[in-house]
Write an enzyme that holds these catalytic residues in place. Sequence first.
Site, mmCIF file in Angstrom:
data_model
loop_
_atom_site.group_PDB
_atom_site.id
_atom_site.type_symbol
_atom_site.label_atom_id
_atom_site.label_comp_id
_atom_site.label_asym_id
_atom_site.label_seq_id
_atom_site.Cartn_x
_atom_site.Cartn_y
_atom_site.Cartn_z
ATOM 1 N N ASP A 119 0.829 -1.165 -0.197
ATOM 2 C CA ASP A 119 -0.084 0.042 0.122
ATOM 3 C C ASP A 119 0.886 1.200 -0.195
ATOM 4 O OD1 ASP A 119 -2.574 -1.502 0.362
ATOM 5 O OD2 ASP A 119 -1.747 -1.928 2.441
ATOM 6 N N LYS B 208 2.326 2.261 -5.352
ATOM 7 C CA LYS B 208 3.452 1.825 -6.305
ATOM 8 C C LYS B 208 2.186 1.945 -7.727
ATOM 9 C CE LYS B 208 3.289 -2.186 -4.666
ATOM 10 N NZ LYS B 208 2.899 -1.881 -3.270
ATOM 11 N N GLY C 158 -3.888 -4.379 -5.094
ATOM 12 C CA GLY C 158 -4.467 -3.047 -5.282
ATOM 13 C C GLY C 158 -3.931 -1.935 -5.511
ATOM 14 N N HIS C 159 -3.975 -1.254 -6.977
ATOM 15 C CA HIS C 159 -3.238 -0.265 -7.494
ATOM 16 C C HIS C 159 -4.377 0.787 -7.715
ATOM 17 C CE1 HIS C 159 0.509 -2.725 -8.308
ATOM 18 N NE2 HIS C 159 0.485 -2.616 -6.998
ATOM 19 N N GLN D 299 2.039 -6.004 -3.730
ATOM 20 C CA GLN D 299 2.281 -6.084 -2.091
ATOM 21 C C GLN D 299 3.668 -5.367 -1.648
ATOM 22 O OE1 GLN D 299 1.433 -9.056 -3.796
ATOM 23 N NE2 GLN D 299 -0.714 -8.806 -3.481
#
Length: 439
Positions: free
Chosen positions: A14, A17, A41-42, A230
């Site tokens: 988180d 990135k 999750g991006h 991650q």
Amino acid sequence: MTKNVVVIGTQWGDEGKGKIVDWLTNHADAVVRFQGGHNAGHTLVIGQGTSQKEYKLNLVPSGIIRSKIKCFIGNGVVLDINHLKNEVFNLEKDGINVKNRLSVSYGCPLILNHHILLDQARESIRDKSKKIGTTGKGIGPAYEDKVARRSLKVYDLLEPDKLSDKLEDILDFHNFVLKNYLKTTPVDFKNQLDEIYSQAEFIKPLVCDVSDELYKLNSLGKKILFEGAQGALLDVDHGTYPFVTSSNCVSGQASAGSGVGPQILHYILGITKAYTTRVGGGPFPSELDIDDINSPGSHMSIKGKEFGTVTQRKRRCGWFDAAALKRSAMINGLSGLCITKLDVLDGIESIKICVGYTLNGIDQNLLPLGSEQVDDCKPILIDMPGWQESTFGVKEWKKLPINAQNYLLKLQDLCGVPIHIVSTGPERDETILLQHPFD
């Protein structure tokens, strides 16, 4: 020499990135995902004002928002085709051309229904103190099957006459566990087989030899960006085990997870929040109370909008941990740092930095391996004066408050890695560039 860049999260994920990958793709020709699954999750924020659009990506590489970028999903990714199909559909609904720019490796292991059931059932029966915080999306069980040599892979979908026998063997094993040990409903063989046949029709046009394609691009002098998911402290080998993800998140996995030799990985960029967060269980030495409205942890949680992109769970927040970052720099071979979310610290009068720990009465300045030792660490904190001015959207180093500059220089000094980029907001241009990774 062509310079290819690996982007890695250096903390517990988180770190921001997605924005940085999107920003860097202005100088790249291709972007590759090389590990994890749709537990990543991006979040990308594109445009301003009323035209601003937010994209939440899980499997598709963040470079997809740039119209000329080729995107690849490498063999190190575990693939839920149903999720990929939905993600592609939603992107194309927003006018982004995906299918002619996205390629998927023959070697990706598939996430099937039994993986999801296993993941959720196991987490539900764990004691509260032992819950890992899995997303329940089948990632871990899919990696287990890969290591146990019983995965279905993308190339199996190209031989439909052999699928039935392979799936039957897999479900014989897993349905026994689901029914007799986990006391839950087993997977229906015919329904799963029919679903796989349907998935095959979607994925076939996207499949390619990703390794070969990347070597061709590299030989032509094209620039390749390898996008990690991650964070390094969640790495299955080097993180706070067992409170980790199921894949290798370190920079070396860019080679194994995409099928290229490490000699073409030229620069490793570590994405690092100006503070520290963590989702789910596991030790966190510099953690603060996010429920106490007067705590700096609550300030970070609210101002930083610290909710998981995938899970929507509140992220735990704490002071920057330089000892953890030193471990991350070591295992990733970082070339430079990108510090994100500096603006979240605006308004905090006194900012602390964790520079090491006391463990069993002995001081040390490097994060230990394994969760139990880390859990016993007591943080050693130093104080830095905060700043009241806003850093949000600042685009030049010299325009940062002097105390913010001093804070960043202190982080750089403690971690032993130069800061090359500072992100001061979610949009592409809210970025301070000190040295470009592709230069």
